[in-house]
Write a protein that holds these residues in place. Structure first.
Motif, short mmCIF file in Angstrom:
data_model
loop_
_atom_site.label_atom_id
_atom_site.label_comp_id
_atom_site.label_asym_id
_atom_site.label_seq_id
_atom_site.Cartn_x
_atom_site.Cartn_y
_atom_site.Cartn_z
N VAL A 1 0.67 -1.13 -0.52
CA VAL A 1 0.17 0.29 0.51
C VAL A 1 1.28 1.82 -0.14
N PRO A 2 0.94 1.94 -0.55
CA PRO A 2 1.90 3.30 -0.64
C PRO A 2 1.27 3.96 0.43
N ARG A 3 2.59 4.57 0.71
CA ARG A 3 2.73 5.61 2.09
C ARG A 3 3.73 6.55 1.93
N ARG A 4 3.08 7.88 2.47
CA ARG A 4 4.39 9.13 2.12
C ARG A 4 3.75 9.66 4.09
N LYS A 5 5.18 10.03 4.47
CA LYS A 5 5.59 10.61 5.15
C LYS A 5 5.14 12.01 5.75
N ILE A 6 4.19 12.24 6.81
CA ILE A 6 3.89 13.88 6.83
C ILE A 6 4.92 14.08 8.40
N GLY A 7 5.63 15.41 7.63
CA GLY A 7 5.99 15.10 9.28
C GLY A 7 7.39 14.24 9.55
N SER A 8 7.34 14.52 11.27
CA SER A 8 8.38 13.36 11.34
C SER A 8 7.48 12.30 12.44
N ASP A 9 6.95 12.37 12.48
CA ASP A 9 5.86 11.09 13.08
C ASP A 9 4.37 11.20 12.75
N ARG A 10 4.30 11.37 11.39
CA ARG A 10 2.83 10.81 10.95
C ARG A 10 2.96 9.91 9.82
N LEU A 11 2.18 8.86 8.98
CA LEU A 11 2.00 8.33 7.82
C LEU A 11 1.07 7.96 7.39
N VAL A 12 0.83 8.44 5.92
CA VAL A 12 -0.24 8.42 5.12
C VAL A 12 -0.67 7.02 3.93
N PHE A 13 -1.54 6.39 3.89
CA PHE A 13 -1.73 5.21 3.77
C PHE A 13 -2.37 5.27 2.98
N THR A 14 -2.65 5.42 1.64
CA THR A 14 -3.26 5.28 0.17
C THR A 14 -4.04 3.64 -0.24
N PHE A 15 -5.47 3.38 0.30
CA PHE A 15 -5.85 2.12 0.11
C PHE A 15 -7.31 2.10 -1.34
N THR A 16 -6.85 1.66 -1.80
CA THR A 16 -8.04 1.37 -2.82
C THR A 16 -8.74 0.80 -2.12
N GLU A 17 -9.58 0.43 -2.82
CA GLU A 17 -11.06 -0.37 -1.58
C GLU A 17 -11.30 -1.71 -1.39
N ASP A 18 -10.04 -2.19 -3.05
CA ASP A 18 -9.48 -3.54 -3.03
C ASP A 18 -8.50 -4.47 -1.84
N SER A 19 -7.95 -3.17 -1.38
CA SER A 19 -6.44 -3.00 -0.35
C SER A 19 -7.03 -2.77 0.69
N MET A 20 -7.84 -2.24 1.18
CA MET A 20 -8.87 -1.48 2.23
C MET A 20 -9.27 -3.07 2.82
N ARG A 21 -10.48 -3.63 2.27
CA ARG A 21 -11.02 -4.79 2.67
C ARG A 21 -9.80 -5.32 2.35
N ALA A 22 -8.88 -6.47 2.00
CA ALA A 22 -8.01 -7.10 2.10
C ALA A 22 -7.18 -6.67 3.48
N TYR A 23 -6.89 -5.45 4.01
CA TYR A 23 -6.43 -4.93 4.66
C TYR A 23 -7.48 -5.41 6.42
N GLN A 24 -8.61 -5.84 5.71
CA GLN A 24 -9.69 -5.58 7.22
C GLN A 24 -9.43 -6.78 7.07
N LEU A 25 -9.55 -7.64 6.60
CA LEU A 25 -9.74 -9.53 6.60
C LEU A 25 -8.12 -9.62 6.76
N LEU A 26 -7.26 -9.29 6.04
CA LEU A 26 -5.70 -10.19 6.52
C LEU A 26 -4.67 -9.31 8.38
N ASP A 27 -5.77 -8.11 8.16
CA ASP A 27 -4.70 -7.37 9.05
C ASP A 27 -5.86 -7.78 10.95
N VAL A 28 -6.92 -6.69 10.60
CA VAL A 28 -8.21 -6.43 11.42
C VAL A 28 -8.18 -7.60 11.52
#
Length: 97
Positions: A1-28
């Motif tokens: 999943v693409p991610r980018r850093k914001i400042g020194s202590d934050r990451l932003v992850f960009t999910f497609t709907e498919d990758s969000m579903r996979a994340y919810q199933l395979l991680d959460v």
């Protein structure tokens, strides 16, 4: 999943709907199953809690990820289907390990 850093202590992850579903199933979901298994195996009132659930997800997640890709394909390398995809961004602070 693409991610980018914001400042020194934050990451932003960009999910497609498919990758969000996979994340919810395979991680959460796997993490939550870890809590359930912990509770079922430790009815003595001394469950392992969060560390147990994290370890359970880390152990079983990769096995399920491989199987998921075999059946559904890799959601991190696919364009959204049906023209209905949209980016869903999630912001997370990096863990302090």
């Amino acid at each position: 999943v693409p991610r980018r850093k914001i400042g020194s202590d934050r990451l932003v992850f960009t999910f497609t709907e498919d990758s969000m579903r996979a994340y919810q199933l395979l991680d959460v979901f796997i993490h939550e199953l870890g809590h359930h298994r912990d509770f079922m195996l430790n009815s003595s009132g001394l469950p392992g809690g969060e560390p147990y659930a994290v370890a359970y997800a880390r152990k079983h997640g990769p096995l399920l990820w491989d199987r998921y890709i075999d059946v559904f394909g890799d959601p991190t390398h696919q364009a959204p289907t049906g023209g209905q995809g949209r980016d869903v961004s999630a912001v997370r602070q990096p863990s302090r390990r």
